[in-house]
Each structure stands twice: as C-alpha cells, then as structure tokens.
Design an enzyme around this catalytic site. Structure first.
Site, PDB file in Angstrom:
ATOM      1  N   GLY A   1       0.829  -1.200   0.000  1.00  0.00           N
ATOM      2  CA  GLY A   1       0.000   0.000   0.000  1.00  0.00           C
ATOM      3  C   GLY A   1       0.866   1.254   0.000  1.00  0.00           C
ATOM      4  O   GLY A   1       1.956   1.291  -0.583  1.00  0.00           O
ATOM      5  N   SER A   2       0.422   2.276   0.691  1.00  0.00           N
ATOM      6  CA  SER A   2       1.068   3.586   0.645  1.00  0.00           C
ATOM      7  C   SER A   2       2.460   3.622   1.268  1.00  0.00           C
ATOM      8  O   SER A   2       3.188   4.604   1.084  1.00  0.00           O
ATOM      9  CB  SER A   2       0.179   4.619   1.319  1.00  0.00           C
ATOM     10  OG  SER A   2      -1.044   4.750   0.619  1.00  0.00           O
ATOM     11  N   SER A   3       2.843   2.586   2.016  1.00  0.00           N
ATOM     12  CA  SER A   3       4.203   2.563   2.556  1.00  0.00           C
ATOM     13  C   SER A   3       5.238   2.482   1.440  1.00  0.00           C
ATOM     14  O   SER A   3       6.424   2.728   1.663  1.00  0.00           O
ATOM     15  CB  SER A   3       4.374   1.382   3.518  1.00  0.00           C
ATOM     16  OG  SER A   3       4.236   0.143   2.842  1.00  0.00           O
TER      17      SER A   3
END
Length: 675
Positions: free
Chosen positions: A413-415
């Site tokens: 995801g956004s990591s």
C-alpha cells in the site's frame, strides 16, 4: 567335419572342468555371500553359512541376538568387509582353508577397524553349501572372548544456545519434568488415580492404560506418560500428590519467550529415522535432537553438539579389559543475535488477537532488533511432545500460527510511496514543488481505462505537491508520478533498491517483487504500482532495509541478525539516490507525523520527532469488490540521532481504521525504547 566338432566340444569341456568348476573347490563364493549378508546386517543369512560344529556352539536365535544387541548398542550404521582372496587356496594342517579380511564399521563412537581371518571347512555332504564357516566370537571383534561383553558409555555434548543482544536466552539448555507412573505404587484405587492423572495432563485415560500394559513393564519401573514445563507448577504440584506418580527432572531445550519468538527461533525435536539415515555419516545418532525450523534449523551445524562415546570390552565380572574406540564429546557453538528480547516481546504483545508482522532495526548499523510473526505457537510444545490433536489444531487454525509472516511478502500500500517519490526525483520526472492540480476523489488517465479509476480517501485544499501528497497519502498523485516515470524507468530503478532480488540475510526471506515476473504490462498496472498496489509485494525486512536509505544519504544498509557475522553499517545498495533526495523525502516523512493533517500524526511526540509513512493495502479481487479486506502498515524512525526503525503490519484492519489502527502501537515502541 563330425570329428572336428567332437574335438572342439572336448576342448571346451576341458576348459570348463579346469576353470569353471574351481569355485566349488574353494570357499570364495560362500564367503562372498556371507560378506554380502554381513554388510546388510542380515544375520539370519549369515548363520546359514556356519559349519555344523559352529551351529552346535551357538543357536540361530542366539547368533542373531548377539549381533543385533552388539551392533544396535554401538549404533553400527555402515559395515564394509574387504576379503583378501588368495590366488590359490590351500588347506592348513586342520584341513581348513583360510581367507584374510578387513572390517571397517561406522559406530556412534567412530570407526572400528580390524583385520581377521575366516576359516572354512569343506562340507562334501551338503552340495548346496559345500564350504562352511568355522565361526567363533572373535569374528565380531578379534579381542573378544566367549564370556566377554562389548559395552558402551556415552557422554553428551551441550547444544549451542541462542542468545539475544543482552545475553538473554532465546533457546536454552534447561530442564523439563517427565511425568511417570510406578505401577506398584498406584495403590488400591489405581483406576481413580489414573483418571486423576489423565484429567490433569488433559489426555485420555486410555493412553495411560496402554503405556502400563506394555509387555516390558515391571511393577517397580518408571513408565513415562508425559512431559511438563518446569513453569507448570500448579499441575506439577497436583500430580505429585497422586499415589504412583513420579516426577523426573530431564534435560531439554527450552524457549523462554515462547510464542513471542517462535517463528524466529523455531524448535528442535528428536531426529527421525529418515533424517538419521541421511545424516548418520555427519555424526548424528538416534539419541540426537535436530533443528526442525527457524534459527534452530538454519544454524544446525553450528549449534549441533557431538556426543562422546567409548566402546570397550569387559569380562563377565564387568571389569574393563580394552577400549575399542573412543570419541570425546564436543559442545555446540552459541549463536549471539542482535535481537533485543524486550523489543521483541513488546511488539508481539501488541498483537493480542490480531495477526501480522513487525520488524525493528537500527537504521544506522542494520542490526535487527526484533522479528515478530503473530500469532505464534509455543515451541516448547514440540519439545514436551505434541499430541496429534494439538498439531492438527495448529495446522487448521484460520489465524495461521505456523505461517512465518516476516518471511513472507505482502501488498505494501502507501508505505511504498516514498520509493516512487525517490525514483521520480532521481529520474527528473518529479518536481517536488509542482502542483499536479488534482481534484476530486477519483481519476483516470483517459477513457481507454474504461470504468477503472485511481481513488483517494480525501481531497485537500493545499497544492498537490510531493509534501502534501505524502502527508495526505494521495494515491492519485503517485499514480500520476509513476506514469510520468514510465514503465522501463520504474522497473529499472526499483531493481536498484534490490526489489526483485533475494535479500542477503541469514534467515531466508521471500523476495519483494513488482509483479510475479517483475514486469508491468500496462499503464493501469504502472499507476497502481506507484502507490504500492497492483501486483507489488514487499517483504517486511526488505522494506525496512530500504527505509534505511532515507537516513543514510541514499545508501541502503544491509540487515543482519547474527552478531558475530554481521558488519555494522555495511552498505547493501550504494547511492540508490542522492543525499539531497534523501533529505527531501525524510523532511516530508517528518511532516507525515508532525503535521496534524498527516496520516501518521497519531505518533507525534514533541520531544521525540519521528519520520514515517502509513499504508493501507487493499486485498480484493477487483476494484468493485466490497468483500475484500485491508492490511495496515506504519513504518517510522526517529530523526534525532536515528537508532530505531520500526515496521508494524496488521492484517484485516478494515473497519478498524486502516493504518490508523497501527500508528499508536508503533508510537508506543518508541516511547518505551527510544528515550
């Protein structure tokens, strides 16, 4: 012509008579068959070659028993017999024909070698076995006399122990309590006593009845029923009060952190028959335990102890006459890890009913401080003896306690967004100050995408630049950035981060990948990859390693776990991006935590500034799938003299707040261990 054929036939017959029948005139064939049976430890066949006088001196039953008891006792696993057949066979004054031979046998105490001579007599009455062996006890070992015994004494080496950075034990040589019953002491109400024992041990009473009814059981024998941990004081106290119960302190491998480090340490168990068959040449014996998983298996060669043994001859009174072979025991070598048991425990305790993984590392040195996979299992159960029901419950548990999550890969995801940002800045395809003019909650490149849109959680009034895109975790911004970078650049640059390659690490890890074949097929796939979705899968340890680059001027530091083998500060990937890019991203990640609008603001501490990135990875079959779940991530490091980098990932955080469910837990770790 007929005379010519007759002459040839007579010539062939003469050859056969002279040479082909020689085997019947010497014991070579008989001894070779005896040797073949000997090397196979086929004692019954060996006995058939004994002479009538030898068979009178020892019965078949006693012959088989003698070889079986001696060879099993000294753990013979390989026998090699090399006869020295003479060119011509001659009889001695007693009418016997001799064959010298050499024996080498591999035993638990080392190789036994000796030379001896076999004596055969010609048995003309038995055409099927014209030569028979004049056997005596010395054919087992030349110095052995009729009333002598071959004995073995063992001395046990200590398996190497696994310790953390502070010297605390993760895998220790300690003790367990063996629970047994002495039948004659069960008393008048034996059935009730057995029922009480079964209830306390949580086993079926039939298990006890079966153990006590074995043919070898004598009234005064200790019959082991189960094992318990020394910490199980309540049950041990209750058992000790029951007539007939005896407790024995028994050496065993113990794992003090139990579930908290189970997937890291793994466990040992007694060596199996198949394993022993493969490993007997490496010094293993039937009494050994062997690493079955985790570090116990990875460092088996280093941890393994070599037991000592002495094989010797005694007279009938038990007096030692001669040592045949002796091997001194050797202790295994300890493993000293970089793990901090306190951080390991604190991270695991946060998961409680949740599933997920956590990694803690010193971002400057690469020392791995914690590797957590939750839920875990108690490795002590494998040492104590795991029932079939318990094993099945572990295998069938929907929370998968046997799955090593820090070894696996997950959608980040956004990591993943800081990686996309670094690539964009490095390739010059991203201006950090430019406004991408994004509006609304969904976006698509053009109508060729059909019904597919990239979505974001919230719009914001600030300009859509890099800082705000990280603070608000804007999927559309990073989708556009990935498209600007282009497929080839994106793939080539992710490889420089080590993505697509197996991370060199003591503990084997699944490789992070952009897709199964590390390619991107179309613009939708590229756009989704830019914000850590699509087919991107990241290993938690590798992702933490990549994040070290943001506090090391664009250099990725190699993680290490074995304190003796690791090199602090070793650069794994050099100059992946510049110091200026590193500073830009680190400053923006600091705002992710310190800005009240930032997705990581829940970890903000005025006296302990953190830089970090959240991530909520959607796990679903399609964009319209509403039945899928979400995994929540938060990765953070302290920015003032960085010494702790923490990643936590929780599965199934949908309807729990996504990544916001994770943030307070990471904050708690910094509060405890980064003062």
């Amino acid at each position: 012509m007929r005379k010519k054929y007759l002459f040839i036939g007579l010539f062939i017959f003469a050859i056969l008579f002279t040479f082909g029948c020689t085997s019947g005139n010497n014991p070579k064939d008989s001894f070779q068959k005896y040797v073949d049976a000997w090397e196979k430890q086929d004692y019954k066949t060996m006995y058939t070659f004994l002479s009538p006088s030898s068979k009178k001196s020892i019965s078949e039953k006693d012959f088989i028993a003698k070889y079986t008891n001696i060879y099993n006792g000294i753990e013979v696993n390989k026998i090699s017999v090399a006869p020295d057949y003479p060119k011509s066979f001659k009889k001695d004054s007693d009418g016997n024909t001799s064959i010298p031979f050499k024996v080498t046998m591999s035993t638990v105490a080392g190789n036994i070698k000796f030379n001896d001579t076999a004596y055969f007599s010609n048995n003309t009455k038995d055409s099927s076995n014209p030569w028979s062996l004049n056997w005596n006890i010395k054919m087992i070992y030349p110095d052995l006399n009729t009333d002598d015994k071959i004995r073995i004494d063992k001395t046990f080496g200590k398996r190497g122990e696994i310790k953390d950075a502070n010297g605390s034990y993760l895998a220790q040589n300690s003790y367990i309590e063996s629970v047994g019953i002495v039948p004659e002491k069960l008393g008048a109400d034996a059935e009730n006593s057995k029922k009480q024992i079964a209830d306390i041990l949580k086993i079926d009473k039939g298990v006890i009845d079966k153990a006590l009814s074995a043919s070898y059981v004598l009234p005064d024998m200790f019959i082991q029923i189960d094992n318990l941990s020394m910490d199980d004081t309540d049950r041990l106290s209750s058992l000790a009060k029951i007539p007939g119960v005896m407790l024995k302190k028994t050496p065993a491998r113990v794992y003090p952190l139990k579930e908290k480090a189970a997937l890291l340490t793994g466990y040992v168990q007694p060596i199996s028959a198949d394993e022993l068959k493969k490993l007997s040449s490496q010094g293993y014996s039937k009494d050994d335990s062997i690493g079955k998983s985790g570090l116990e298996k990875i460092y088996e060669k280093q941890l393994k102890a070599t037991d000592g043994a002495e094989i010797y001859i005694t007279d009938k009174e038990g007096k030692k006459l001669k040592t045949i072979v002796k091997k001194t025991e050797q202790n295994g070598k300890d493993i000293n890890l970089t793990i901090d048991s306190n951080i390991q425990s604190a991270l695991y305790d946060q998961y409680k009913v949740d599933s997920g993984t956590a990694v803690a590392m010193n971002p400057k040195t690469g020392a791995v401080l914690a590797l957590v996979s939750a839920p875990g299992y108690d490795p002590n159960d494998f040492v104590l003896g795991m029932s079939k029901d318990k094993w099945n419950s572990l295998q069938n548990d929907p929370n998968k306690p046997l799955l090593n999550r820090f070894q696996a890969t997950f959608a980040p995801g956004s990591s993943f967004k800081p990686i996309t940002a670094a690539i964009g800045l490095k390739t010059g395809k991203l201006d950090p100050n430019a406004d991408k003019n994004i509006s609304g909650l969904k976006w698509q490149k053009d109508s060729s995408w059909g019904n597919y849109y990239v979505t974001r959680d919230a719009a914001y009034n600030s300009p859509a630049n890099l800082l705000n895109a990280l603070v608000y975790s804007d999927n559309i911004y990073f989708a556009k950035t990935a498209l600007d970078i282009g497929k080839d650049n994106f793939i080539n640059e992710t490889k420089k981060f080590g993505i697509g390659k197996t991370l060199p690490f003591e503990y084997g890890l699944d490789a992070s990948k952009i897709s199964p074949d590390n390619s991107i097929k179309d613009d939708i796939g590229l756009a989704d990859s830019g914000y850590g979705q699509g087919q991107v899968l990241m290993n938690p340890v590798q992702l933490v390693s990549i994040y070290t680059s943001f506090v090391n001027n664009g250099n990725i530091i190699a993680p290490y776990l074995n304190a003796a083998k690791g090199t602090p500060g070793k650069i794994l990937e050099s100059n992946v991006f510049s110091q200026d890019i590193s500073n830009t991203i680190l400053n923006d990640l600091t705002q992710v935590v310190s800005n009240p609008a930032g997705t990581g603001y829940g970890a903000y501490m005025p006296n302990l500034p953190l830089a970090g990135k959240t991530g909520t990875a959607e796990i679903k079959k399609s964009q319209t799938d509403t039945t899928g779940t979400e995994n929540g991530w938060f990765i953070a490091t302290n920015t003032n003299n960085p010494k702790l980098l923490v990643l936590e990932m929780y599965e199934n955080v949908k309807n729990k707040g996504g990544s916001h469910y994770v943030v307070p837990n990471v904050k708690s770790i910094f509060e405890q261990f980064c003062k």
